[in-house]
Design an enzyme around this catalytic site. Sequence first.
Site, PDB file in Angstrom:
ATOM      1  N   ILE A 157     -43.372  -1.951  -9.982  1.00  8.88           N
ATOM      2  CA  ILE A 157     -44.815  -1.709 -10.033  1.00  8.88           C
ATOM      3  C   ILE A 157     -45.166  -0.822 -11.220  1.00  8.88           C
ATOM      4  CG2 ILE A 157     -46.762  -0.642  -8.825  1.00  8.88           C
ATOM      5  CD1 ILE A 157     -45.514  -1.527  -6.205  1.00  8.88           C
ATOM      6  N   ALA A 236     -48.768   4.782  -4.028  1.00  8.62           N
ATOM      7  CA  ALA A 236     -47.390   4.665  -3.533  1.00  8.62           C
ATOM      8  C   ALA A 236     -47.348   5.048  -2.057  1.00  8.62           C
ATOM      9  CB  ALA A 236     -46.452   5.534  -4.372  1.00  8.62           C
ATOM     10  N   ARG A 237     -47.157   6.329  -1.772  1.00  6.92           N
ATOM     11  CA  ARG A 237     -47.173   6.837  -0.400  1.00  6.92           C
ATOM     12  C   ARG A 237     -47.772   8.238  -0.419  1.00  6.92           C
ATOM     13  NH1 ARG A 237     -46.750   2.377   0.338  1.00  6.92           N
ATOM     14  NH2 ARG A 237     -45.260   1.153   1.570  1.00  6.92           N
ATOM     15  N   ASP A 261     -55.135   5.659  -2.609  1.00 10.05           N
ATOM     16  CA  ASP A 261     -55.108   4.554  -1.646  1.00 10.05           C
ATOM     17  C   ASP A 261     -54.229   4.881  -0.451  1.00 10.05           C
ATOM     18  OD1 ASP A 261     -55.771   1.817  -0.873  1.00 10.05           O
ATOM     19  OD2 ASP A 261     -53.700   1.283  -1.371  1.00 10.05           O
ATOM     20  N   GLU A 266     -52.366   8.065   8.304  1.00 10.81           N
ATOM     21  CA  GLU A 266     -53.136   6.829   8.214  1.00 10.81           C
ATOM     22  C   GLU A 266     -53.261   6.177   9.587  1.00 10.81           C
ATOM     23  OE1 GLU A 266     -51.474   4.254   5.242  1.00 10.81           O
ATOM     24  OE2 GLU A 266     -51.629   5.743   3.651  1.00 10.81           O
ATOM     25  N   HIS A 285     -55.773   2.224   1.972  1.00 10.36           N
ATOM     26  CA  HIS A 285     -54.459   1.591   1.814  1.00 10.36           C
ATOM     27  C   HIS A 285     -54.591   0.078   1.652  1.00 10.36           C
ATOM     28  CE1 HIS A 285     -49.911   2.235   2.704  1.00 10.36           C
ATOM     29  NE2 HIS A 285     -50.108   1.357   1.748  1.00 10.36           N
ATOM     30  N   GLY A 287     -53.540  -1.520  -1.087  1.00  8.49           N
ATOM     31  CA  GLY A 287     -52.629  -1.963  -2.135  1.00  8.49           C
ATOM     32  C   GLY A 287     -52.023  -3.331  -1.909  1.00  8.49           C
TER      33      GLY A 287
END
Length: 319
Positions: A157, A236-237, A261, A266, A285, A287
């Site tokens: 990515i 990413a996270r 994101d 979450e 989120h 992505g």
Amino acid sequence: MVQHLAILDDYQAVAYDYAPWAELADDGVDVTVFTEPFAGEQEAVDALRDFDIIMAMRERTAFDAGRLRQLPKLKLLVTTGMANAAIDLRAAEEQGITVCGTGGSPAAAPELTWALLLAFARKVPFEDRRLRAGHWQSTVGFELSGKTLGVLGLGNIGSKIAGYAKAFGMEVIAWSPHLTEETAAGAGARKVSKEALFREADVVSVHVRLSERSRGLVGEDELRLLGPKGVLVNTARGPVVDEAALLRGLNEGWLGGAALDVYGVEPLPADHPLLTAPRTVLTPHLGYVTAQSYARFYGEAFEDVRAWVRGNPVRVLTV
């Protein structure tokens, strides 16, 4: 004997749009779809206790050793993607649970990353709201051309993001724990130290996997180096970034902004301070949330279930 399959976290209620789940009835599988996240550990365990098979959307619901021990009937756990930090593979193996994965879209996450950056740079969400309220041209954005992008994690990515940046006329620098100068150059980037990445970049985009080593990798020291004109993009996270430090930087003004994101918790709670933090663009989120990605996720998850039921599991994940 009927086996019971739970499809989890189908927030958009589209699981049946992307795979023929009803056909599993021919294999003796009864399907239940959950469209809402579980409120907590006990609710998840109570809801899933009687299922033999669970299909989990990547990292939306955790399956650590403690939760797996409370699901004695579980024999097959399918995750979207071929890696899921929310599943304890060793614990699953010890309990005799087969874990299978799926492929994914190589384009979805990089495209969302760039959408967030462009939205931040040109104040798109704010200007959209202002225009609908009857106002015209309220802010002054900035151009990406001529600026420096720092890529934290130059994998598949991150390399795509580097390519996008070059197309927009940006200089690209990169850091990863084991990055070589040759690999960086091959992606059109210049290898630098982690400290130099945050000190030199106008924008830093995060693309490392979540692990114990990467948790909190971006802390206050790094964010202060990025500075009051710098922008952090994270698709990413969430836990890769120290969220408390990020909030301090935004609220105290020593960090220029953030386009996010992913989050530490979450779905993001309705009272989360990031929702009111200044100079932010936030998405829930998204992505991997594209039609192409879902077609592969759900389609291959269906294949995983059918293959396992018929005694020939595919795409098995191991420790």
